[in-house]
Design an enzyme around this catalytic site. Structure first.
Site, PDB file in Angstrom:
ATOM      1  N   GLU A   1       2.948  42.230  58.114  1.00  0.00           N
ATOM      2  CA  GLU A   1       2.022  42.819  57.144  1.00  0.00           C
ATOM      3  C   GLU A   1       1.022  43.729  57.853  1.00  0.00           C
ATOM      4  O   GLU A   1       0.179  43.261  58.618  1.00  0.00           O
ATOM      5  CB  GLU A   1       1.264  41.717  56.395  1.00  0.00           C
ATOM      6  CG  GLU A   1       2.169  40.733  55.666  1.00  0.00           C
ATOM      7  CD  GLU A   1       1.384  39.625  54.989  1.00  0.00           C
ATOM      8  OE1 GLU A   1       0.147  39.773  54.837  1.00  0.00           O
ATOM      9  OE2 GLU A   1       1.993  38.606  54.638  1.00  0.00           O
TER      10      GLU A   1
ATOM     11  N   TYR B   1     -12.017  45.457  51.547  1.00  0.00           N
ATOM     12  CA  TYR B   1     -10.902  44.564  51.234  1.00  0.00           C
ATOM     13  C   TYR B   1     -11.455  43.196  50.863  1.00  0.00           C
ATOM     14  O   TYR B   1     -12.262  42.628  51.603  1.00  0.00           O
ATOM     15  CB  TYR B   1      -9.944  44.459  52.423  1.00  0.00           C
ATOM     16  CG  TYR B   1      -8.783  43.526  52.163  1.00  0.00           C
ATOM     17  CD1 TYR B   1      -8.035  43.617  50.996  1.00  0.00           C
ATOM     18  CD2 TYR B   1      -8.447  42.537  53.086  1.00  0.00           C
ATOM     19  CE1 TYR B   1      -6.982  42.761  50.754  1.00  0.00           C
ATOM     20  CE2 TYR B   1      -7.387  41.671  52.848  1.00  0.00           C
ATOM     21  CZ  TYR B   1      -6.662  41.790  51.669  1.00  0.00           C
ATOM     22  OH  TYR B   1      -5.615  40.923  51.421  1.00  0.00           O
TER      23      TYR B   1
ATOM     24  N   HIS C   1      -0.704  41.581  60.768  1.00  0.00           N
ATOM     25  CA  HIS C   1      -0.429  40.149  60.827  1.00  0.00           C
ATOM     26  C   HIS C   1       1.082  39.988  61.000  1.00  0.00           C
ATOM     27  O   HIS C   1       1.851  40.264  60.074  1.00  0.00           O
ATOM     28  CB  HIS C   1      -0.917  39.444  59.557  1.00  0.00           C
ATOM     29  CG  HIS C   1      -2.410  39.522  59.390  1.00  0.00           C
ATOM     30  ND1 HIS C   1      -3.012  39.590  58.163  1.00  0.00           N
ATOM     31  CD2 HIS C   1      -3.413  39.558  60.300  1.00  0.00           C
ATOM     32  CE1 HIS C   1      -4.324  39.649  58.312  1.00  0.00           C
ATOM     33  NE2 HIS C   1      -4.584  39.635  59.604  1.00  0.00           N
TER      34      HIS C   1
ATOM     35  N   HIS D   1      -2.519  33.405  58.434  1.00  0.00           N
ATOM     36  CA  HIS D   1      -3.679  34.250  58.170  1.00  0.00           C
ATOM     37  C   HIS D   1      -4.123  34.076  56.722  1.00  0.00           C
ATOM     38  O   HIS D   1      -3.437  33.458  55.907  1.00  0.00           O
ATOM     39  CB  HIS D   1      -3.379  35.724  58.464  1.00  0.00           C
ATOM     40  CG  HIS D   1      -2.201  36.264  57.712  1.00  0.00           C
ATOM     41  ND1 HIS D   1      -0.897  36.032  58.094  1.00  0.00           N
ATOM     42  CD2 HIS D   1      -2.117  37.015  56.585  1.00  0.00           C
ATOM     43  CE1 HIS D   1      -0.068  36.618  57.261  1.00  0.00           C
ATOM     44  NE2 HIS D   1      -0.786  37.221  56.327  1.00  0.00           N
TER      45      HIS D   1
ATOM     46  N   HIS E   1      -2.077  31.859  42.175  1.00  0.00           N
ATOM     47  CA  HIS E   1      -2.201  33.175  42.785  1.00  0.00           C
ATOM     48  C   HIS E   1      -0.794  33.731  42.960  1.00  0.00           C
ATOM     49  O   HIS E   1       0.000  33.186  43.728  1.00  0.00           O
ATOM     50  CB  HIS E   1      -2.917  33.054  44.140  1.00  0.00           C
ATOM     51  CG  HIS E   1      -3.216  34.362  44.796  1.00  0.00           C
ATOM     52  ND1 HIS E   1      -4.456  34.968  44.732  1.00  0.00           N
ATOM     53  CD2 HIS E   1      -2.435  35.196  45.520  1.00  0.00           C
ATOM     54  CE1 HIS E   1      -4.431  36.106  45.397  1.00  0.00           C
ATOM     55  NE2 HIS E   1      -3.219  36.256  45.892  1.00  0.00           N
TER      56      HIS E   1
ATOM     57  N   HIS F   1      -1.574  31.602  54.440  1.00  0.00           N
ATOM     58  CA  HIS F   1      -0.114  31.530  54.459  1.00  0.00           C
ATOM     59  C   HIS F   1       0.423  32.064  55.787  1.00  0.00           C
ATOM     60  O   HIS F   1      -0.285  32.681  56.572  1.00  0.00           O
ATOM     61  CB  HIS F   1       0.484  32.355  53.314  1.00  0.00           C
ATOM     62  CG  HIS F   1       0.214  33.820  53.424  1.00  0.00           C
ATOM     63  ND1 HIS F   1      -1.014  34.381  53.153  1.00  0.00           N
ATOM     64  CD2 HIS F   1       1.014  34.860  53.800  1.00  0.00           C
ATOM     65  CE1 HIS F   1      -0.958  35.685  53.329  1.00  0.00           C
ATOM     66  NE2 HIS F   1       0.249  36.003  53.734  1.00  0.00           N
TER      67      HIS F   1
END
Length: 325
Positions: free
Chosen positions: A227, A236, A251, A257, A178, A221
């Site tokens: 963020e 989302y 966040h 999160h 990812h 992470h």
């Protein structure tokens, strides 16, 4: 209709940013605004904005963005109930991210950014035209008897501009793993530290996912960035329920999160065929290396705080197996 949700730093030191929510249903008549503090990156979520500037007019619709840079006078006409987000930066301008190994083409391309065509009005306003300045976080007003949009022509590259998010050319992983969300950066405002952004504007547009042996949603992470997530339309992918268009989530740096429990279970069991991701949606992120503080309006006055947000992670279970290879 401009409400500050969170921010860091302050304009007097020319270093910092703020995230605002705008809500309005009335056009500005014989009234304009200019921001002495910094640049506005405007993200409409509901309703069109017809923005008149000293450089000309821009019609900005949902799924488009525009940037009004420091000191530019502008007036906004709306056509009903209108809502959206604003990222304001102090002491820096938005620019395209450095592409590095990507090369010349990809992400947001310069050719897709549009600037106004010169337009002017030679109009007297006997009743008074109000010019409002946002200066050190406060508003100041002055009266004059003519329209400020009497600029017949202009030249140079210090202009307002707009960009349609469908023009973004997605770069993505096509084998495994990812990739970092920085591959979705549309615009960045650099800080004084190389490689660390004062603010990034990142989008999560419709795209193909083709990676093998990979957990496709955003991984769990924590990092050194703050963020702020927003949603223009659709849903989302990491939190399909409870995150509505026009809403937002913050966040904070070093706070762990990731996807909610439903998203984790769905992605863990899905067959890894090529699939279309985020079709019909557009989520975005304002990301910053600064530690953002939430305002009283965001926490209390707005009456929109989701105090049970954390519960979306409570059903997550441990799947650790020391024998798994």
């Amino acid at each position: 209709g401009l409400h500050t949700l969170c921010g860091a730093g302050e304009p007097r030191a020319r270093n910092g940013l703020a995230v605002h929510i705008f809500i309005c249903n009335t056009s500005m008549v014989n009234r304009c605004l200019y921001n002495s503090d910094g640049d506005f990156l405007i993200v409409p979520q509901q309703g069109k904005l017809l923005i008149t500037t000293e450089f000309g007019k821009m019609l900005v619709e949902p799924n488009e963005i525009c940037v009004i840079q420091q000191g530019m006078r502008f007036s906004v006409e709306v056509f009903g109930e209108t809502r959206g987000y604003i990222l304001e930066v102090y002491g820096a301008h938005f620019e395209l991210p450095d592409l590095g190994p990507i090369g010349a083409n990809g992400l947001a391309n310069p050719r897709d950014f549009l600037v106004p065509v010169a337009w002017y009005e030679d109009r007297q306003v006997p009743g008074g035209y109000t010019v409002i300045s946002k200066y050190q976080g406060k508003l100041f007003a002055a009266q004059q008897d003519y329209s400020p949009f009497n600029v017949v022509a202009w030249h140079g590259n210090y202009t307002p501009y707009k960009y349609h998010l469908e023009k973004f050319m997605v770069i993505n992983a096509v084998a495994f793993d990812h990739a970092d969300p920085s591959i979705f950066t549309v615009l960045t405002a650099k800080s004084t530290r190389p490689g660390v952004a004062l603010a990034d504007f990142v989008i999560f547009p419709p795209r193909w996912g083709v990676a093998n042996n990979t957990f496709r949603p955003p991984y769990y992470h924590r990092n050194c960035m703050s963020e702020f997530m927003g949603l223009i339309k659709g849903y989302y992918e990491a939190k399909e329920e409870g995150f509505q268009p026009g809403g937002g989530s913050l966040h904070s740096m070093m706070t762990p999160h990731g996807p909610d429990a439903d998203c984790f279970e769905k992605a863990s069991k899905a067959k890894l065929d090529p699939e279309r991701v985020a079709e019909g949606t557009m989520a975005f992120m304002f990301e910053s290396s600064l530690s953002l503080a939430v305002t009283k309006w965001g926490l209390q006055t707005s009456n929109c705080l989701d105090k049970s947000y954390y519960k979306c992670w409570e059903p997550l279970k441990s799947h650790f197996n020391p024998k798994c290879k």
